[in-house]
Design a protein around this motif. Structure first.
Motif, short mmCIF file in Angstrom:
data_model
loop_
_atom_site.label_atom_id
_atom_site.label_comp_id
_atom_site.label_asym_id
_atom_site.label_seq_id
_atom_site.Cartn_x
_atom_site.Cartn_y
_atom_site.Cartn_z
N TYR A 1 0.80 -1.24 0.00
CA TYR A 1 0.00 0.00 0.00
C TYR A 1 0.83 1.28 0.00
O TYR A 1 0.45 2.27 -0.59
CB TYR A 1 -0.94 0.02 1.21
CG TYR A 1 -2.03 -1.01 1.12
CD1 TYR A 1 -3.11 -0.83 0.26
CD2 TYR A 1 -1.96 -2.19 1.85
CE1 TYR A 1 -4.10 -1.79 0.14
CE2 TYR A 1 -2.96 -3.16 1.75
CZ TYR A 1 -4.03 -2.95 0.89
OH TYR A 1 -4.99 -3.90 0.78
N TYR A 2 1.95 1.27 0.70
CA TYR A 2 2.72 2.51 0.82
C TYR A 2 3.75 2.64 -0.30
O TYR A 2 3.78 3.64 -1.00
CB TYR A 2 3.39 2.57 2.19
CG TYR A 2 4.04 3.90 2.51
CD1 TYR A 2 3.26 5.01 2.85
CD2 TYR A 2 5.42 4.05 2.51
CE1 TYR A 2 3.84 6.22 3.17
CE2 TYR A 2 6.02 5.26 2.83
CZ TYR A 2 5.23 6.34 3.15
OH TYR A 2 5.82 7.55 3.46
N ASP A 3 4.56 1.59 -0.46
CA ASP A 3 5.56 1.64 -1.53
C ASP A 3 4.96 1.33 -2.90
O ASP A 3 5.60 1.55 -3.92
CB ASP A 3 6.69 0.65 -1.24
CG ASP A 3 7.43 0.99 0.04
OD1 ASP A 3 7.53 2.18 0.38
OD2 ASP A 3 7.92 0.06 0.72
N GLN A 4 3.76 0.80 -2.88
CA GLN A 4 3.03 0.44 -4.11
C GLN A 4 3.87 -0.39 -5.07
O GLN A 4 3.95 -0.10 -6.27
CB GLN A 4 2.49 1.70 -4.79
CG GLN A 4 1.46 2.40 -3.90
CD GLN A 4 0.88 3.65 -4.54
OE1 GLN A 4 0.85 3.79 -5.75
NE2 GLN A 4 0.39 4.57 -3.72
N LEU A 5 4.48 -1.42 -4.50
CA LEU A 5 5.30 -2.31 -5.33
C LEU A 5 4.42 -3.26 -6.11
O LEU A 5 3.35 -3.65 -5.64
CB LEU A 5 6.22 -3.12 -4.42
CG LEU A 5 7.23 -2.31 -3.63
CD1 LEU A 5 7.81 -3.15 -2.50
CD2 LEU A 5 8.33 -1.81 -4.54
N PRO A 6 4.89 -3.67 -7.29
CA PRO A 6 4.13 -4.66 -8.04
C PRO A 6 4.06 -5.98 -7.26
O PRO A 6 5.02 -6.34 -6.57
CB PRO A 6 4.95 -4.84 -9.32
CG PRO A 6 5.96 -3.75 -9.33
CD PRO A 6 6.11 -3.23 -7.95
N LEU A 7 2.95 -6.69 -7.42
CA LEU A 7 2.75 -7.93 -6.66
C LEU A 7 3.83 -8.98 -6.91
O LEU A 7 4.18 -9.74 -6.01
CB LEU A 7 1.38 -8.51 -6.98
CG LEU A 7 0.26 -8.05 -6.05
CD1 LEU A 7 -1.09 -8.46 -6.61
CD2 LEU A 7 0.44 -8.63 -4.64
N ASN A 8 4.35 -9.03 -8.13
CA ASN A 8 5.38 -10.05 -8.35
C ASN A 8 6.68 -9.73 -7.62
O ASN A 8 7.38 -10.63 -7.17
CB ASN A 8 5.60 -10.36 -9.84
CG ASN A 8 5.85 -9.11 -10.65
OD1 ASN A 8 5.53 -7.99 -10.20
ND2 ASN A 8 6.44 -9.25 -11.82
N ASP A 9 6.97 -8.44 -7.42
CA ASP A 9 8.11 -8.07 -6.60
C ASP A 9 7.87 -8.45 -5.14
O ASP A 9 8.77 -8.92 -4.44
CB ASP A 9 8.37 -6.55 -6.67
CG ASP A 9 9.02 -6.14 -7.99
OD1 ASP A 9 9.37 -7.06 -8.77
OD2 ASP A 9 9.16 -4.94 -8.23
N ILE A 10 6.63 -8.23 -4.70
CA ILE A 10 6.28 -8.58 -3.33
C ILE A 10 6.39 -10.09 -3.13
O ILE A 10 6.92 -10.55 -2.12
CB ILE A 10 4.86 -8.06 -2.99
CG1 ILE A 10 4.92 -6.52 -2.89
CG2 ILE A 10 4.33 -8.68 -1.71
CD1 ILE A 10 3.65 -5.87 -2.47
N ALA A 11 5.92 -10.84 -4.12
CA ALA A 11 6.00 -12.30 -4.04
C ALA A 11 7.46 -12.75 -3.89
O ALA A 11 7.79 -13.58 -3.04
CB ALA A 11 5.36 -12.93 -5.27
N THR A 12 8.35 -12.17 -4.70
CA THR A 12 9.76 -12.53 -4.64
C THR A 12 10.35 -12.18 -3.28
O THR A 12 10.99 -13.00 -2.62
CB THR A 12 10.57 -11.77 -5.72
OG1 THR A 12 9.86 -11.86 -6.96
CG2 THR A 12 11.96 -12.33 -5.87
N GLN A 13 10.11 -10.95 -2.87
CA GLN A 13 10.69 -10.45 -1.62
C GLN A 13 10.26 -11.26 -0.41
O GLN A 13 11.05 -11.56 0.47
CB GLN A 13 10.26 -8.99 -1.45
CG GLN A 13 10.32 -8.46 -0.03
CD GLN A 13 11.69 -7.91 0.32
OE1 GLN A 13 12.56 -7.79 -0.55
NE2 GLN A 13 11.90 -7.58 1.58
#
Lengths: 90, 178
Positions: B130-142
């Motif tokens: 929500y804050y950094d608004q990262l793409p979901l695939n980046d979030i999945a990796t991280q």
């Protein structure tokens, strides 16, 4: 049957206006029939605010760490001295 | 401005960004605050909030590299006037459109502290989304999810869990968010 995370997703869609007309009508009807759903909507709204405040707080901690680096590490000495001088001459 | 997309190194990239902005913009802010009779700590205080405002604007992609420094210095100066000059001289300076100095409620502070310790993993996931608004695939990796789908499910599960925590805590902190 709706799982709870699914409902959380629906609440978000409702709050951000992303429900289509049909789903939106169903959601409005549920709000009338289930007071606890309205309760969840309210708390979820607060949650987004808390997430923003949490995130800002973490970001400020990262900025503070950068500040400490710049004002203590020898490789940034010329920068930090330049700044310090602005406040010591008075 | 490097785009924030290579997730592995996001904290490192942020650090690099803040160091660069510090070197570019802080001297001008410090010079201004000093000339106006303010202190080093005041300059630091307003500059940190200006960096947060800058970061949020950058996420919304409302900034271009050209106006970085001017924007940052401008916010910091306005904040300093509003915070440190207004209180001594009673000058009405309320037309700045930044809401960086909203006071945290004491009970909200307790809640945030609780979430930082007990709910860190979920909060970091929600922050990324929500804050950094990262793409979901980046979030999945991280965060080590198998894919976008499970990252999405986990995001909503976290949102629900935090929502319930906030509600529960609100009932025990009697002065919470009215």
């Amino acid at each position: 049957m709706m799982t709870s995370w699914n409902e959380t997703e629906q609440i978000e869609a409702h709050l951000t206006g992303r429900l289509d007309t049909g789903d939106s009508l169903v959601f409005e009807a549920r709000l009338l029939l289930e007071p606890e759903l309205g309760d969840k909507v309210l708390w979820q709204q607060k949650t987004y605010t808390i997430i923003q405040h949490y995130s800002r707080r973490q970001l400020k901690k990262e900025i503070e760490a950068v500040h400490q680096k710049l004002f203590t590490q020898p490789q940034h000495a010329s920068f930090s001295q330049k700044i310090r001088r602005l406040f010591t001459s008075k | 401005m490097p785009a924030i997309s290579n997730f592995e190194s996001l904290p490192a990239m942020r650090e690099e960004l803040f160091i660069a902005l510090y070197k570019k913009a802080f001297p001008a802010v410090a010079k201004y605050v000093s000339r106006m009779g303010g202190s080093f700590d005041e300059a630091k205080d307003v500059f940190h909030d200006a960096l947060v405002a800058y970061y949020e604007k950058m996420i919304e992609a409302k900034l271009t590299a050209d106006n970085d420094t001017a924007y940052l210095v401008g916010i910091a100066k306005n904040l300093w006037l509003k915070r440190y000059r207004a209180e001594s001289r009673q000058v009405p300076l309320d037309n700045f459109d930044i809401d960086m100095d909203e006071e945290e409620h004491p009970s909200e502070s307790r809640l945030l502290h609780f979430l930082e310790t007990a709910g860190k993993k979920c909060m970091e996931l929600l922050r990324g989304f929500y804050y950094d608004q990262l793409p979901l695939n980046d979030i999945a990796t991280q965060f080590g999810f198998s894919g976008v789908r499970s990252a999405t499910v986990q995001k909503y599960k976290c949102l629900e869990k935090v929502r319930e925590t906030i509600k529960e805590k609100a009932l025990t902190y009697d002065d919470f968010m009215e």
